[in-house]
Motif scaffolding. Structure first.
Motif, PDB file in Angstrom:
ATOM      1  N   PRO A   1       0.955  -1.218   0.050  1.00 31.00           N
ATOM      2  CA  PRO A   1      -0.064  -0.215  -0.139  1.00 31.00           C
ATOM      3  C   PRO A   1       0.797   1.301   0.025  1.00 31.00           C
ATOM      4  O   PRO A   1       0.350   2.416  -0.321  1.00 31.00           O
ATOM      5  N   LEU A   2       2.308   1.118   0.299  1.00 26.08           N
ATOM      6  CA  LEU A   2       3.056   2.562   0.343  1.00 26.08           C
ATOM      7  C   LEU A   2       4.478   2.001  -0.115  1.00 26.08           C
ATOM      8  O   LEU A   2       4.888   0.920   0.597  1.00 26.08           O
ATOM      9  N   GLU A   3       4.964   2.475  -1.389  1.00 25.61           N
ATOM     10  CA  GLU A   3       5.942   2.232  -1.905  1.00 25.61           C
ATOM     11  C   GLU A   3       6.777   3.410  -2.149  1.00 25.61           C
ATOM     12  O   GLU A   3       6.300   4.446  -2.427  1.00 25.61           O
ATOM     13  N   VAL A   4       8.313   3.269  -1.828  1.00 24.02           N
ATOM     14  CA  VAL A   4       9.297   4.441  -2.183  1.00 24.02           C
ATOM     15  C   VAL A   4      10.057   4.117  -3.228  1.00 24.02           C
ATOM     16  O   VAL A   4      10.623   3.167  -3.246  1.00 24.02           O
ATOM     17  N   ARG A   5      10.114   4.999  -4.255  1.00 22.87           N
ATOM     18  CA  ARG A   5      11.014   4.683  -5.323  1.00 22.87           C
ATOM     19  C   ARG A   5      11.980   5.950  -5.551  1.00 22.87           C
ATOM     20  O   ARG A   5      11.429   7.023  -5.572  1.00 22.87           O
ATOM     21  N   GLN A   6      13.122   5.535  -5.988  1.00 19.81           N
ATOM     22  CA  GLN A   6      14.015   6.710  -6.414  1.00 19.81           C
ATOM     23  C   GLN A   6      13.957   6.619  -8.169  1.00 19.81           C
ATOM     24  O   GLN A   6      14.204   5.821  -8.479  1.00 19.81           O
ATOM     25  N   THR A   7      13.736   7.779  -8.493  1.00 20.77           N
ATOM     26  CA  THR A   7      13.779   8.226 -10.084  1.00 20.77           C
ATOM     27  C   THR A   7      14.874   9.465 -10.264  1.00 20.77           C
ATOM     28  O   THR A   7      15.529   9.777  -9.315  1.00 20.77           O
ATOM     29  N   ASP A   8      15.182   9.435 -11.532  1.00 22.09           N
ATOM     30  CA  ASP A   8      15.954  10.606 -11.817  1.00 22.09           C
ATOM     31  C   ASP A   8      15.658  11.811 -11.588  1.00 22.09           C
ATOM     32  O   ASP A   8      16.096  12.870 -11.341  1.00 22.09           O
ATOM     33  N   GLY A   9      14.139  12.114 -11.262  1.00 24.35           N
ATOM     34  CA  GLY A   9      13.580  13.334 -10.913  1.00 24.35           C
ATOM     35  C   GLY A   9      13.127  13.459  -9.242  1.00 24.35           C
ATOM     36  O   GLY A   9      12.759  14.557  -8.816  1.00 24.35           O
ATOM     37  N   GLY A  10      13.832  12.352  -8.573  1.00 25.31           N
ATOM     38  CA  GLY A  10      13.727  12.453  -6.964  1.00 25.31           C
ATOM     39  C   GLY A  10      12.819  11.349  -6.367  1.00 25.31           C
ATOM     40  O   GLY A  10      12.589  10.269  -7.166  1.00 25.31           O
ATOM     41  N   MET A  11      12.511  11.464  -5.163  1.00 26.42           N
ATOM     42  CA  MET A  11      11.740  10.419  -4.818  1.00 26.42           C
ATOM     43  C   MET A  11      10.276  10.358  -4.947  1.00 26.42           C
ATOM     44  O   MET A  11       9.769  11.587  -5.041  1.00 26.42           O
ATOM     45  N   VAL A  12       9.714   9.329  -5.185  1.00 21.09           N
ATOM     46  CA  VAL A  12       8.318   9.207  -5.593  1.00 21.09           C
ATOM     47  C   VAL A  12       7.709   8.127  -4.494  1.00 21.09           C
ATOM     48  O   VAL A  12       8.167   7.065  -4.423  1.00 21.09           O
ATOM     49  N   LEU A  13       6.455   8.642  -3.849  1.00 25.20           N
ATOM     50  CA  LEU A  13       5.755   7.681  -2.929  1.00 25.20           C
ATOM     51  C   LEU A  13       4.701   7.089  -3.835  1.00 25.20           C
ATOM     52  O   LEU A  13       3.752   8.014  -4.155  1.00 25.20           O
ATOM     53  N   ILE A  14       4.585   6.001  -3.944  1.00 24.42           N
ATOM     54  CA  ILE A  14       3.226   5.108  -4.519  1.00 24.42           C
ATOM     55  C   ILE A  14       2.313   4.861  -3.375  1.00 24.42           C
ATOM     56  O   ILE A  14       2.628   3.970  -2.578  1.00 24.42           O
ATOM     57  N   SER A  15       1.226   5.419  -3.462  1.00 22.57           N
ATOM     58  CA  SER A  15       0.317   5.201  -2.232  1.00 22.57           C
ATOM     59  C   SER A  15      -0.871   4.778  -2.654  1.00 22.57           C
ATOM     60  O   SER A  15      -1.550   5.248  -3.692  1.00 22.57           O
ATOM     61  N   ILE A  16      -1.537   3.653  -2.189  1.00 23.75           N
ATOM     62  CA  ILE A  16      -2.914   3.142  -2.583  1.00 23.75           C
ATOM     63  C   ILE A  16      -3.776   3.643  -1.408  1.00 23.75           C
ATOM     64  O   ILE A  16      -3.705   3.113  -0.401  1.00 23.75           O
ATOM     65  N   ILE A  17      -5.034   4.129  -1.996  1.00 19.62           N
ATOM     66  CA  ILE A  17      -5.841   4.568  -0.995  1.00 19.62           C
ATOM     67  C   ILE A  17      -7.165   3.689  -0.849  1.00 19.62           C
ATOM     68  O   ILE A  17      -7.636   3.264  -1.976  1.00 19.62           O
ATOM     69  N   PRO A  18      -7.393   3.143   0.220  1.00 20.55           N
ATOM     70  CA  PRO A  18      -8.520   2.381   0.532  1.00 20.55           C
ATOM     71  C   PRO A  18      -9.925   2.551   0.184  1.00 20.55           C
ATOM     72  O   PRO A  18     -10.181   3.909   0.144  1.00 20.55           O
ATOM     73  N   ASN A  19     -10.894   1.819  -0.445  1.00 21.83           N
ATOM     74  CA  ASN A  19     -12.124   2.153  -0.644  1.00 21.83           C
ATOM     75  C   ASN A  19     -12.451   2.775   0.713  1.00 21.83           C
ATOM     76  O   ASN A  19     -12.422   2.559   1.726  1.00 21.83           O
ATOM     77  N   GLY A  20     -13.504   3.850   0.510  1.00 18.83           N
ATOM     78  CA  GLY A  20     -14.244   4.534   1.569  1.00 18.83           C
ATOM     79  C   GLY A  20     -13.652   5.851   1.919  1.00 18.83           C
ATOM     80  O   GLY A  20     -14.083   6.571   2.776  1.00 18.83           O
ATOM     81  N   PHE A  21     -12.727   6.341   1.032  1.00 19.65           N
ATOM     82  CA  PHE A  21     -12.044   7.444   1.396  1.00 19.65           C
ATOM     83  C   PHE A  21     -11.715   8.375   0.025  1.00 19.65           C
ATOM     84  O   PHE A  21     -11.747   7.639  -1.008  1.00 19.65           O
ATOM     85  N   ALA A  22     -11.478   9.769   0.133  1.00 21.77           N
ATOM     86  CA  ALA A  22     -11.176  10.465  -0.938  1.00 21.77           C
ATOM     87  C   ALA A  22     -10.180  11.371  -0.458  1.00 21.77           C
ATOM     88  O   ALA A  22     -10.540  12.200   0.346  1.00 21.77           O
ATOM     89  N   VAL A  23      -9.208  11.865  -1.390  1.00 21.75           N
ATOM     90  CA  VAL A  23      -8.426  13.087  -1.246  1.00 21.75           C
ATOM     91  C   VAL A  23      -9.126  14.339  -2.196  1.00 21.75           C
ATOM     92  O   VAL A  23      -9.102  14.220  -3.229  1.00 21.75           O
TER      93      VAL A  23
END
Length: 440
Positions: free
Chosen positions: A78-100
């Motif tokens: 549900p949460l992954e940290v990746r390093q790319t050429d453009g910097g750090m990226v957080l991959i985050s999965i939002i569970p059903n039942g919520f919205a940003v």
């Protein structure tokens, strides 16, 4: 002992209740800076009814329970940290039942419920990455995906949406690890939050927690948390003007350390252990742990304070419980603060009213410190040893009846110690033999 200036008998069935797993014993322990001392006393066999606790602030959490998360993430962390050429990226999965969504009150985002979440329910299991942002860049990208792996939104984030980690070993030189959150990093603060987040486990690279609804959350409601539960000191992340709009608004957010003492005690059951330990050490607080025996309930309210009620019938002469008082040296009473943990509910003790003063020490009784006075009491207390005593019914006590004692009759005949009488109040017990003004 709890006074009776504003006596109000609340039925134990009128608010939320739970049944204690303790069946036939009562324990009192003392805790000072993480050290526990336990005493156990067998209860009379006649005492055999469930325990009722009123207004317990949080439900029981089973750590590591299978399928405890109603929205498990499928085939992906549900949460992954990746390093790319453009910097750090957080991959985050939002569970059903919520919205940003956009926050209409001020610039920024907020989290709203898209499903109903009942009080006490586990809304989701969340994760935070433990990162030293100084070494990987203060600004990073957060990509939020649905559980069906659909990209919902992208945001640029910084350490505003992270928390200084308090765990031992988190400091590295002059820098420290921070708890960096994904989609729920956009959750706003409220001084009367509707969710709280007990820790499930922690590793050097991540922490896992559950999100618990503190009250019913309906579709469209904003989901909020109390920032004071995560930061002991905000360290540059202070909010000088709180905009939560709650009737309980504290005005500003300075971390747990900046809260009033009473508020700190009320929130102890929900803070991280590291924050609790810092509070106990920094403010010289002693925590005593006390479990309610069968047949006894603790009723609390903001108007009337705390008092004991019966949850079963007691006949004349029948023991309600046996207890062992903690004997507190007089010098400790002046230098320390005292908190009572009654089955998970923390209560700040009043040194004037919640102790029985003897010549060279004071007695701290535990849960029965909250027994109200009556000039025609329902119980009487008899000492067996210097600090052990039995409480028996003087009259028939029915379920829901308030359990009372006579504050003027608390002598310890075994130790030949009188009650010195350190406080006075006007009795309002309403009995025909009421003595009016009392010194006890």
């Amino acid at each position: 002992m709890g006074q009776n200036e504003s006596i109000h008998l609340a039925s134990p069935t009128s608010t939320a209740a739970f049944v204690s797993p303790l069946s036939n014993r009562m324990m009192i322990s003392s805790q000072q800076h993480g050290q526990l001392q336990l005493q156990a006393v067998a209860m009379p066999e006649a005492v055999s009814s469930p325990i009722t606790i009123v207004e317990k602030p949080i439900p029981h959490i089973t750590i590591g329970a299978e399928n405890s998360d109603p929205n498990p993430v499928r085939n992906r962390k549900p949460l992954e940290v990746r390093q790319t050429d453009g910097g750090m990226v957080l991959i985050s999965i939002i569970p059903n039942g919520f919205a940003v969504v956009d926050n209409e009150k001020f610039a920024g985002k907020k989290i709203v419920a898209t499903e109903c979440h009942l009080q006490g329910s586990v809304m989701y299991t969340g994760y935070a990455a433990m990162l030293d942002l100084s070494s990987i860049g203060q600004v990073f990208e957060v990509k939020i995906y649905s559980e069906d792996r659909e990209l919902l939104s992208k945001h640029y984030n910084d350490d505003t949406h992270s928390v200084d980690d308090h765990a031992p070993g988190s400091k590295s030189g002059t820098e420290s690890k921070r708890q960096v959150y994904g989609w729920d990093g956009f959750m706003n603060h409220s001084c009367d939050a509707n969710a709280y987040f007990p820790l499930l486990y922690r590793t050097p690279t991540e922490m896992c927690y559950q999100a618990i609804a503190l009250r019913d959350i309906n579709v469209g409601d904003e989901v909020t948390c109390d920032y004071a539960l995560f930061d002991y000191q905000c360290n540059g992340h202070e909010i000088e003007v709180c905009a939560c709009g709650s009737t309980k608004c504290r005005g500003k957010i300075l971390g747990f350390q900046g809260l009033p003492l009473q508020t700190k005690v009320e929130l102890l059951c929900m803070v991280e252990e590291e924050i609790k330990d810092k509070f106990l050490q920094e403010e010289n607080v002693v925590v005593y742990q006390s479990y309610l025996p069968q047949g006894i309930g603790l009723v609390t309210s903001s108007e009337d304070g705390s008092h004991l009620v019966a949850t079963r019938r007691f006949d004349i002469g029948q023991p309600l419980f046996i207890n062992s008082a903690q004997l507190i040296p007089m010098e400790d009473l002046t230098s320390k603060k005292f908190v009572l943990d009654v089955d998970g509910k923390y209560i700040l003790l009043d040194k004037e009213h919640h102790f029985i003063y003897r010549d060279e020490y004071a007695e701290m009784l535990g849960f029965d410190s909250f027994m109200d006075h009556s000039c025609s009491p329902s119980t009487e207390q008899e000492y067996i040893t210097k600090n052990e005593y039995v409480v028996r019914a003087k009259k028939v006590i029915l379920p829901g009846d308030k359990i009372t004692c006579d504050y003027g009759s608390l002598e310890n005949s075994v130790a030949k110690q009188k009650n010195l009488g350190t406080s006075s109040f006007v009795c309002k017990c309403g009995e025909s033999n009421c003595r009016g003004a009392l010194v006890c």
